[in-house]
Scaffold this motif. Structure first.
Motif, PDB file in Angstrom:
ATOM      1  N   GLU A 127       8.043  14.647   1.711  1.00 47.98           N
ATOM      2  CA  GLU A 127       8.930  13.540   2.035  1.00 47.98           C
ATOM      3  C   GLU A 127       9.156  13.431   3.546  1.00 47.98           C
ATOM      4  N   LYS A 128       9.228  14.572   4.246  1.00 49.49           N
ATOM      5  CA  LYS A 128       9.401  14.544   5.701  1.00 49.49           C
ATOM      6  C   LYS A 128       8.165  13.977   6.388  1.00 49.49           C
ATOM      7  N   GLU A 129       6.983  14.333   5.878  1.00 47.59           N
ATOM      8  CA  GLU A 129       5.756  13.771   6.438  1.00 47.59           C
ATOM      9  C   GLU A 129       5.684  12.260   6.197  1.00 47.59           C
ATOM     10  N   ALA A 130       6.144  11.837   5.005  1.00 45.05           N
ATOM     11  CA  ALA A 130       6.165  10.395   4.707  1.00 45.05           C
ATOM     12  C   ALA A 130       7.128   9.663   5.643  1.00 45.05           C
ATOM     13  N   THR A 131       8.250  10.282   5.981  1.00 46.80           N
ATOM     14  CA  THR A 131       9.209   9.678   6.907  1.00 46.80           C
ATOM     15  C   THR A 131       8.583   9.468   8.279  1.00 46.80           C
ATOM     16  N   HIS A 164       0.804  -1.217   0.000  1.00 48.97           N
ATOM     17  CA  HIS A 164       0.000   0.000   0.000  1.00 48.97           C
ATOM     18  C   HIS A 164       0.842   1.274   0.000  1.00 48.97           C
ATOM     19  N   LEU A 165       2.174   1.133   0.085  1.00 51.53           N
ATOM     20  CA  LEU A 165       3.034   2.307   0.168  1.00 51.53           C
ATOM     21  C   LEU A 165       3.260   2.928  -1.200  1.00 51.53           C
ATOM     22  N   SER A 166       3.469   4.231  -1.191  1.00 52.15           N
ATOM     23  CA  SER A 166       3.859   4.926  -2.424  1.00 52.15           C
ATOM     24  C   SER A 166       5.334   4.657  -2.697  1.00 52.15           C
ATOM     25  N   LEU A 167       5.797   5.092  -3.874  1.00 52.95           N
ATOM     26  CA  LEU A 167       7.200   4.886  -4.201  1.00 52.95           C
ATOM     27  C   LEU A 167       8.111   5.596  -3.203  1.00 52.95           C
ATOM     28  N   VAL A 168       7.741   6.786  -2.792  1.00 52.80           N
ATOM     29  CA  VAL A 168       8.553   7.551  -1.841  1.00 52.80           C
ATOM     30  C   VAL A 168       8.558   6.854  -0.484  1.00 52.80           C
ATOM     31  N   GLU A 169       7.394   6.402  -0.017  1.00 49.37           N
ATOM     32  CA  GLU A 169       7.310   5.737   1.276  1.00 49.37           C
ATOM     33  C   GLU A 169       8.084   4.422   1.281  1.00 49.37           C
ATOM     34  N   ASP A 170       8.009   3.671   0.184  1.00 50.17           N
ATOM     35  CA  ASP A 170       8.747   2.411   0.090  1.00 50.17           C
ATOM     36  C   ASP A 170      10.249   2.667   0.147  1.00 50.17           C
ATOM     37  N   ALA A 171      10.717   3.699  -0.542  1.00 49.97           N
ATOM     38  CA  ALA A 171      12.147   4.030  -0.531  1.00 49.97           C
ATOM     39  C   ALA A 171      12.595   4.445   0.872  1.00 49.97           C
ATOM     40  N   ILE A 172      11.776   5.218   1.564  1.00 48.33           N
ATOM     41  CA  ILE A 172      12.120   5.654   2.921  1.00 48.33           C
ATOM     42  C   ILE A 172      12.226   4.447   3.861  1.00 48.33           C
ATOM     43  N   TYR A 173      11.243   3.549   3.791  1.00 45.21           N
ATOM     44  CA  TYR A 173      11.256   2.369   4.656  1.00 45.21           C
ATOM     45  C   TYR A 173      12.479   1.498   4.374  1.00 45.21           C
ATOM     46  N   SER A 174      12.797   1.300   3.101  1.00 44.93           N
ATOM     47  CA  SER A 174      13.951   0.481   2.735  1.00 44.93           C
ATOM     48  C   SER A 174      15.250   1.101   3.249  1.00 44.93           C
ATOM     49  N   ARG A 175      15.372   2.415   3.142  1.00 41.57           N
ATOM     50  CA  ARG A 175      16.592   3.071   3.621  1.00 41.57           C
ATOM     51  C   ARG A 175      16.706   3.008   5.143  1.00 41.57           C
ATOM     52  N   LEU A 176      15.600   3.117   5.829  1.00 38.90           N
ATOM     53  CA  LEU A 176      15.628   3.011   7.285  1.00 38.90           C
ATOM     54  C   LEU A 176      16.054   1.610   7.725  1.00 38.90           C
ATOM     55  N   THR A 224      15.472  15.425  12.415  1.00 37.10           N
ATOM     56  CA  THR A 224      16.383  16.125  11.495  1.00 37.10           C
ATOM     57  C   THR A 224      17.412  15.161  10.932  1.00 37.10           C
ATOM     58  N   GLN A 225      18.013  14.349  11.824  1.00 39.89           N
ATOM     59  CA  GLN A 225      19.026  13.393  11.388  1.00 39.89           C
ATOM     60  C   GLN A 225      18.405  12.272  10.556  1.00 39.89           C
ATOM     61  N   ILE A 226      17.234  11.812  10.950  1.00 37.73           N
ATOM     62  CA  ILE A 226      16.572  10.734  10.214  1.00 37.73           C
ATOM     63  C   ILE A 226      16.234  11.177   8.793  1.00 37.73           C
ATOM     64  N   CYS A 227      15.693  12.389   8.651  1.00 41.45           N
ATOM     65  CA  CYS A 227      15.354  12.896   7.314  1.00 41.45           C
ATOM     66  C   CYS A 227      16.592  13.018   6.441  1.00 41.45           C
ATOM     67  N   ARG A 228      17.703  13.362   7.055  1.00 43.46           N
ATOM     68  CA  ARG A 228      18.946  13.455   6.282  1.00 43.46           C
ATOM     69  C   ARG A 228      19.414  12.072   5.845  1.00 43.46           C
ATOM     70  N   TRP A 229      19.251  11.066   6.711  1.00 42.43           N
ATOM     71  CA  TRP A 229      19.649   9.701   6.354  1.00 42.43           C
ATOM     72  C   TRP A 229      18.865   9.193   5.141  1.00 42.43           C
ATOM     73  N   VAL A 230      17.571   9.416   5.134  1.00 38.70           N
ATOM     74  CA  VAL A 230      16.738   8.861   4.070  1.00 38.70           C
ATOM     75  C   VAL A 230      16.637   9.801   2.863  1.00 38.70           C
ATOM     76  N   GLY A 231      17.207  11.006   2.965  1.00 39.11           N
ATOM     77  CA  GLY A 231      17.173  11.938   1.840  1.00 39.11           C
ATOM     78  C   GLY A 231      15.857  12.668   1.695  1.00 39.11           C
ATOM     79  N   ALA A 232      15.134  12.832   2.821  1.00 48.96           N
ATOM     80  CA  ALA A 232      13.859  13.557   2.765  1.00 48.96           C
ATOM     81  C   ALA A 232      14.141  15.059   2.763  1.00 48.96           C
ATOM     82  N   ARG A 233      13.758  15.750   1.691  1.00 49.23           N
ATOM     83  CA  ARG A 233      14.035  17.181   1.550  1.00 49.23           C
ATOM     84  C   ARG A 233      12.755  18.015   1.599  1.00 49.23           C
TER      85      ARG A 233
END
Length: 277
Positions: A58-62, A17-29, A45-54
């Motif tokens: 993308e931050k809300e998805a994280t 059910h995840l979007s492409l952005v959400e799937d990428a964030i979960y995989s990176r985490l 702040t650090q988590i968003c930087r790890w997953v590349g949320a700009r």
């Protein structure tokens, strides 16, 4: 960890059910979790930087992924499946380390070479002493064979004294529960060997990742008289309208338990076969 098991079916079912952005964030985490072998500190702040949320999206998805797949505990985001996989990895590593301290596998004795008989194939006739004749020459091979029998090493005896109840255990496994399992196996004259202990700890870690508590798995295995570890199973009794396929599945589960406990299968009604068609 440089490697972790990725079950494609389980992952697809949990993330379809995840979007492409959400799937990428979960995989990176997850990759970060396994690489560091520790939970993720609650620092957005650090988590968003790890997953590349700009972007804000993308931050809300994280934040949504953290809430859905992780649990916040004492300032850290934890993932039960990842914790169990990391625990199983450390059990395997500690077992290999312990084997290494004991010297690993015993070395094989070097085979007798032709030099043992007075020279190599190239200089078989160039021994220091001249060849003997007569009765002495006929007796020499017998003496050499006797030396081989006397000097050949005796077969190694099986190592004894291993106590599975004293090994190092992961934090998620209660020692009293583990010792009760070891004591039950001893009472059945099936003591747990070192290799069996290592594999059973891996089994318990995998069951924990699936949601089964180690204590419940051990209690179920002792109560069922099993030689291996099996998680408790909630069996739904088929009602009057149950299909033949459901009855067959239930019977298969019953048969598996019977075979695991070395008992004889009982008769079970499987329906009426219509042979007129």
């Amino acid at each position: 960890m440089n490697y972790y098991s990725h079950n494609i079916g389980d992952y697809a079912q949990a993330t379809t059910h995840l979007s492409l952005v959400e799937d990428a964030i979960y995989s990176r985490l997850l990759r970060r979790y396994y690489a560091e072998e520790e939970p993720i500190a609650d620092n957005m702040t650090q988590i968003c930087r790890w997953v590349g949320a700009r972007t804000e999206e993308e931050k809300e998805a994280t934040a949504q992924i953290l809430t859905e797949y992780f649990q916040l505990h004492e300032g850290y985001w934890r993932n039960k499946r990842a914790d169990a996989e990391i625990a199983a990895y450390h059990v395997k590593a500690e077992t290999a380390k312990a084997n290494g301290k004991r010297g690993g596998r015993p070395r094989k004795e070097a085979p007798f070479s032709e030099a043992s008989y007075g020279g190599t194939a190239g200089n078989a006739g160039s021994s220091e002493n001249p060849p003997e004749t007569g009765s002495q020459a006929n007796q020499e091979p017998g003496n050499k064979n006797q030396e081989l029998k006397e000097t050949s090493p005796s077969p190694p005896t099986r190592a004894s004294g291993f106590d599975a109840s004293t090994i190092d255990l992961p934090d998620w496994l209660d020692r009293d529960e583990w010792c009760s399992w070891i004591a039950d196996r001893r009472a059945r004259r099936k003591p747990v060997t070192q290799e069996a202990a290592r594999r059973q700890l891996q089994q318990l870690a995998a069951y924990l990742a699936e949601g089964h508590q180690p204590g419940a798995v051990i209690a179920n295995s002792i109560a069922g008289g099993y030689q291996g570890l099996y998680p408790p199973r909630v069996q739904a009794r088929p009602g009057p309208s149950a299909s033949r396929a459901q009855r067959l599945a239930d019977w298969t589960d019953d048969l598996r338990d019977v075979l695991a406990s070395d008992r004889h299968p009982r008769e079970k009604f499987m329906g009426t076969i219509d042979a007129t068609h």
